[in-house]
Design a protein around this motif. Structure first.
Motif, short mmCIF file in Angstrom:
data_model
loop_
_atom_site.label_atom_id
_atom_site.label_comp_id
_atom_site.label_asym_id
_atom_site.label_seq_id
_atom_site.Cartn_x
_atom_site.Cartn_y
_atom_site.Cartn_z
N UNK A 28 0.82 -1.21 0.00
CA UNK A 28 0.00 0.00 0.00
C UNK A 28 0.85 1.26 0.00
N UNK A 29 2.14 1.15 0.38
CA UNK A 29 3.00 2.35 0.37
C UNK A 29 3.37 2.75 -1.05
N UNK A 66 3.35 9.63 -7.67
CA UNK A 66 3.55 8.24 -7.28
C UNK A 66 4.99 8.03 -6.85
N UNK A 67 5.18 7.09 -5.94
CA UNK A 67 6.54 6.77 -5.50
C UNK A 67 7.22 5.96 -6.60
N UNK A 68 8.54 6.10 -6.74
CA UNK A 68 9.25 5.27 -7.71
C UNK A 68 9.17 3.80 -7.31
N UNK A 77 18.93 7.43 -2.25
CA UNK A 77 17.91 6.39 -2.12
C UNK A 77 17.09 6.67 -0.87
N UNK A 78 15.96 6.02 -0.78
CA UNK A 78 15.17 6.08 0.44
C UNK A 78 14.77 4.66 0.81
N UNK A 99 11.43 -1.69 1.57
CA UNK A 99 11.74 -1.36 0.19
C UNK A 99 12.83 -0.30 0.09
N UNK A 100 13.69 -0.46 -0.92
CA UNK A 100 14.71 0.54 -1.23
C UNK A 100 14.37 1.12 -2.59
#
Length: 159
Positions: free
Chosen positions: A53-54, A63-65, A149-150, A155-156
């Motif tokens: 869901x993240x 949107x997140x990569x 990076x995050x 998840x990376x």
């Protein structure tokens, strides 16, 4: 009638050989290295991190990569090369993740492995530190470029 001498034959053959070599070595446009070619999209493997869901948009239109890897995929004291994204992710100490360009600063080859606390280039033997990308062994003289990076849960992602 003119007479063909041995000197004329040798000069003619030499000129033809030189022309063939120059034609073969001619460059049309700029040279292309592996690092200059746009990579194809990487297909997710069966062990790729699952979407959660993240991965939903944070705000409308944003949107997140896509995740590069799960944190569990990056060994402590080692790392993993993502050739299609031209990124290498390392975990120098437990829970500390770093990312660097996978393009060697010596001549643009793509690094191919992380072993013994170094990121290794197969072309000329350059080695880089998994901690900060600095040169551990030449011929490269410049460090690998650090990538942002995050770490989001397990998840990376590239930032």
């Amino acid at each position: 009638m003119t007479e063909t001498t041995r000197r004329t034959v040798v000069l003619g053959a030499g000129s033809a050989g030189l022309a063939a070599v120059l034609t073969a070595c001619a460059s049309y446009g700029s040279p292309t290295t592996e690092a200059d070619v746009e990579p194809p999209a990487e297909e997710p493997s069966s062990d790729a991190p699952k979407a959660d869901s993240s991965d939903a948009p944070e705000a409308e239109g944003e949107a997140k990569p896509k995740a590069l890897a799960a944190t569990g995929d990056i060994p402590e004291g080692g790392g993993k090369v993502f050739k299609n994204q031209k990124v290498v992710v390392t975990q120098p100490t437990a829970g500390e993740f770093k990312a660097f360009s996978a393009v060697c600063t010596h001549q643009g080859c793509t690094v191919d492995e992380v072993a013994d606390n170094t990121i290794n280039c197969p072309c000329h033997g350059s080695k880089f530190s998994i901690t900060d990308g600095s040169v551990a062994n030449g011929p490269a003289s410049d460090p690998l470029e650090e990538k942002q990076i995050e770490v989001d849960g397990d998840n990376i992602r590239l930032a």
